[in-house]
Design a protein around this motif. Sequence first.
Motif, PDB file in Angstrom:
ATOM      1  N   ASP A   1      32.492  57.446  11.569  1.00 28.73           N
ATOM      2  CA  ASP A   1      33.384  58.344  10.844  1.00 28.73           C
ATOM      3  C   ASP A   1      32.903  59.785  11.033  1.00 28.73           C
ATOM      4  O   ASP A   1      31.803  60.025  11.529  1.00 28.73           O
ATOM      5  CB  ASP A   1      33.455  57.974   9.356  1.00 28.73           C
ATOM      6  CG  ASP A   1      32.081  57.991   8.703  1.00 28.73           C
ATOM      7  OD1 ASP A   1      31.091  58.156   9.419  1.00 28.73           O
ATOM      8  OD2 ASP A   1      32.014  57.846   7.468  1.00 28.73           O
ATOM      9  N   LEU A   2      33.753  60.724  10.648  1.00 27.64           N
ATOM     10  CA  LEU A   2      33.441  62.148  10.782  1.00 27.64           C
ATOM     11  C   LEU A   2      33.126  62.718   9.405  1.00 27.64           C
ATOM     12  O   LEU A   2      33.929  62.595   8.471  1.00 27.64           O
ATOM     13  CB  LEU A   2      34.616  62.897  11.406  1.00 27.64           C
ATOM     14  CG  LEU A   2      35.041  62.450  12.809  1.00 27.64           C
ATOM     15  CD1 LEU A   2      36.215  63.291  13.302  1.00 27.64           C
ATOM     16  CD2 LEU A   2      33.883  62.540  13.785  1.00 27.64           C
ATOM     17  N   ASP A   3      31.958  63.336   9.259  1.00 19.89           N
ATOM     18  CA  ASP A   3      31.552  64.001   8.016  1.00 19.89           C
ATOM     19  C   ASP A   3      31.721  65.503   8.221  1.00 19.89           C
ATOM     20  O   ASP A   3      30.978  66.108   9.008  1.00 19.89           O
ATOM     21  CB  ASP A   3      30.102  63.681   7.675  1.00 19.89           C
ATOM     22  CG  ASP A   3      29.901  62.207   7.400  1.00 19.89           C
ATOM     23  OD1 ASP A   3      30.817  61.592   6.839  1.00 19.89           O
ATOM     24  OD2 ASP A   3      28.834  61.672   7.741  1.00 19.89           O
ATOM     25  N   LEU A   4      32.694  66.106   7.528  1.00 18.42           N
ATOM     26  CA  LEU A   4      33.036  67.516   7.741  1.00 18.42           C
ATOM     27  C   LEU A   4      33.068  68.273   6.421  1.00 18.42           C
ATOM     28  O   LEU A   4      33.492  67.739   5.386  1.00 18.42           O
ATOM     29  CB  LEU A   4      34.397  67.633   8.428  1.00 18.42           C
ATOM     30  CG  LEU A   4      34.486  67.096   9.865  1.00 18.42           C
ATOM     31  CD1 LEU A   4      35.936  67.085  10.337  1.00 18.42           C
ATOM     32  CD2 LEU A   4      33.611  67.913  10.801  1.00 18.42           C
ATOM     33  N   LEU A   5      32.619  69.501   6.479  1.00 16.71           N
ATOM     34  CA  LEU A   5      32.684  70.430   5.350  1.00 16.71           C
ATOM     35  C   LEU A   5      33.410  71.684   5.808  1.00 16.71           C
ATOM     36  O   LEU A   5      33.020  72.303   6.807  1.00 16.71           O
ATOM     37  CB  LEU A   5      31.272  70.800   4.878  1.00 16.71           C
ATOM     38  CG  LEU A   5      31.144  71.990   3.927  1.00 16.71           C
ATOM     39  CD1 LEU A   5      31.861  71.709   2.602  1.00 16.71           C
ATOM     40  CD2 LEU A   5      29.676  72.336   3.693  1.00 16.71           C
ATOM     41  N   LEU A   6      34.479  72.037   5.115  1.00 18.55           N
ATOM     42  CA  LEU A   6      35.171  73.300   5.357  1.00 18.55           C
ATOM     43  C   LEU A   6      34.601  74.296   4.355  1.00 18.55           C
ATOM     44  O   LEU A   6      34.880  74.220   3.153  1.00 18.55           O
ATOM     45  CB  LEU A   6      36.679  73.134   5.191  1.00 18.55           C
ATOM     46  CG  LEU A   6      37.540  74.308   5.696  1.00 18.55           C
ATOM     47  CD1 LEU A   6      37.304  74.562   7.184  1.00 18.55           C
ATOM     48  CD2 LEU A   6      39.009  74.047   5.436  1.00 18.55           C
ATOM     49  N   LEU A   7      33.780  75.181   4.855  1.00 16.05           N
ATOM     50  CA  LEU A   7      33.052  76.133   4.014  1.00 16.05           C
ATOM     51  C   LEU A   7      33.799  77.462   3.972  1.00 16.05           C
ATOM     52  O   LEU A   7      34.234  77.970   5.015  1.00 16.05           O
ATOM     53  CB  LEU A   7      31.641  76.323   4.598  1.00 16.05           C
ATOM     54  CG  LEU A   7      30.600  77.014   3.743  1.00 16.05           C
ATOM     55  CD1 LEU A   7      30.282  76.199   2.501  1.00 16.05           C
ATOM     56  CD2 LEU A   7      29.329  77.261   4.571  1.00 16.05           C
TER      57      LEU A   7
END
Length: 819
Positions: free
Chosen positions: A81-87
């Motif tokens: 899976d993809l672990d993403l943070l939009l900061l």
Amino acid sequence: MGDEYGRTYGCRGLGTQRLRGGPAAPPPEGARSGPPRRAALAELTDDWLTGLFDAGGAGPRGVSLVAVGGYGRGELSPRSDLDLLLLHDGGDQGAVAALADRIWYPVWDLGLALDHSVRTPAEARKTAGEDLKVQLGLLDARHLAGDLALTAGLRTAVLADWRNQAPKRLPELQELCAERAERQGELQYLLEPDLKEARGGLRDATALRAVAASWLADAPREGLTDARRRLLDVRDALHLTTGRATDRLALQEQDQVAAELGLLDADTLLRQVYEAARVVSYASDVTWREVGRVLRSRAVRPRLRAMLGGGKPVAERSPLAEGVVEQDGEVVLARTARPDRDPVLPLRAAAAAAQSGLPLSLHAVRRMAAAARPLPTPWPAEAREQLVTLLGSGPSTIEVWEALEAEGLITRLLPDWERVRCRPQRNAVHIWTVDRHLIETAVRASELARRVGRPDLLLVSALLHDIGKGWPGDHSVAGEIIARDVAARIGFDREDIAVLATLVRHHLLLVETATRRDLEDPATVRAVAEVVGSQSTLELLHALTESDALATGPAAWSSWRGSLVADLVKRVSAVLAGDAPEEPEAAAPTAEQERLAVEAFRTGGPVLALRAQTEPGATEADNAVPDDPEPLGVELLIAVPDQSGVLPAVAGVLAMHRLTVRTAELRALPLPDGVEGSVLLLNWRVAAEYGSLPQAARLRADLVRALDGSLDIAARLAERDAAYPRRRGVVAPPPHVTVASAASHLATVIEVRAHDAPGLLHRIGRALEKSGVRVRSMHVSTLGANAVDAFYVTGTRGGPLPGEEAATVARALEETLRT
């Protein structure tokens, strides 16, 4: 681009309509898995997500896209899976929301698992402070697109927070690892391990990175990178062969995964996984021990400052043995120790550590591994004594042994150990690898050391009893040869070597004989006595048998098996003492048996009685059957007018009611004077597979129907067999039927080894009835999914079968079970 992405990396349905940027980067030539492939997959994913971020022009200011967790480390497997943070900096919320939609929805459209969040740096830090898992993910934050300074600032702040909070957060992390290990088990021993969650898996490797980032302690680095890479390679191959996002290495998929990795077979695959897991587990043990030491020293330091200038000095070192001392809760080498001049030092240090219940210092083990000279052959007496002391130290032996093994000292001391190290056992009864089972057996044997006159021989035989499993053929035969060599090398004399060889060669003799042979038959007892030869060897073999079974797993030992083995040992001991076993006479029926026989004759049908049998020799006063009987089970007495088909009918009815047969005896009682015919008396010990026992009335009703042909047992069992749980893709070996020649003078012994299934005894009984033989008694034993049963059969006149007839019956039975 999407189609190539999917073909190359196994990802689901990546379509060109959602992908932006340049062409997909092909994997390195010939690469199936490994860091280059994962790096290429991460780079391809980075390019795609950057394209989504920049679609329609430059993204909003003060926003960045950050990869965290496994994706942040660049450890993407084909189905990760993809672990993403939009900061973002808290500016235009509408623009940030629109950008999030532009990124998240294409990922979801492709069916990829996504763990996402939208936060300001302050929100991210706050969430990390409340949720340890979030904080661990942010430690691996990696910038993908947008405002680089925003990402860098968050990384710096998160690392600073982690280091400042380490004294509080590291114990939380250790507890999290311990809870996961309790749930998932140890990767280095599981037949179907979870590569990520089990102890010694990828989660623990990531935890070690977090500890290192705290600057409070660090893990042993030798071999750790390679171990992590191996586990990731296996996970890559698992994703590619299954097409699923799974971390569990199931049995039915291991051959395919091994082939994908270019390995010989599934055992080779498991051994590599176990070796990697062992490195991670050992590094975890050392690291958490160091964390605890540092935290304790920080807590004690203020009190020490207060004591400066007065009071007694704090003792730093306590002697344990020559060249060995305790320091800070670990066993270390004394300042005067010289490993290069003292070849016994590794065993002396290990024995001292195990006896004191303390871990061996990593530095001490590595120093001894680097400098210690080989022991001479044969070993000096002190070395042998220290080995026996180490083996006899109980549970603390395990941790010390693992420390020696991690640095290669065990295989240096015992070269034959290499063949059993990390070797899997594909038997559901065994819960350990071969090497760990041997150490567990020694631990169990240490608890029985007071029962034997030579505890040293018991402990060494426990260590060596399965050493032959690393060689082809019968492991007991191969093990005897190895045991002789090892015993001579470590300095035992000729007589002791012979005893150890006998123990290893025949370590299964007592339990197999007790559960598969008629102990009333003098031939059985004489055969065991001839093999054992002496009371002292019998004493040792009895203790080794119990230790081996207890160390195998809960399915290998019970009070029932223990009572049978003890009975056999008592009989053999009498023979060795000079008391010749008498030929058994037909025992007179008990009052209850006579009552049942008369009732069966009077009614013309079967009569049943269930009686609790909680201890050997229980009296007839125990007529009530408890809801939860003890492990010895329940005695089932059945009397029925002599007729054909009784054995398969009874076995089938018991199988229908989910009753397990442990022992079974059949005999014919003559009817009163002047009446022709006889009554068959069956005395069986049974136990419920689960739940409570059925009522005797229900069993009798079904037995009546089975005997008169109105109950189709075969059809009922076939329905159950269709629903019987079997692992997909696992094919059981074919059954094997043999005649045990000379096993009895009273009957012919036919041994059946087959895959256990509902109605197996029913099928065997039908086949034996068809062959025209009568079953005098049977001794059944189920080990995991394997049934090992012995049937004492006679001809119509009551004696053993002629050789050719016995072989014909065995062949017919095997052919029946194969169909």
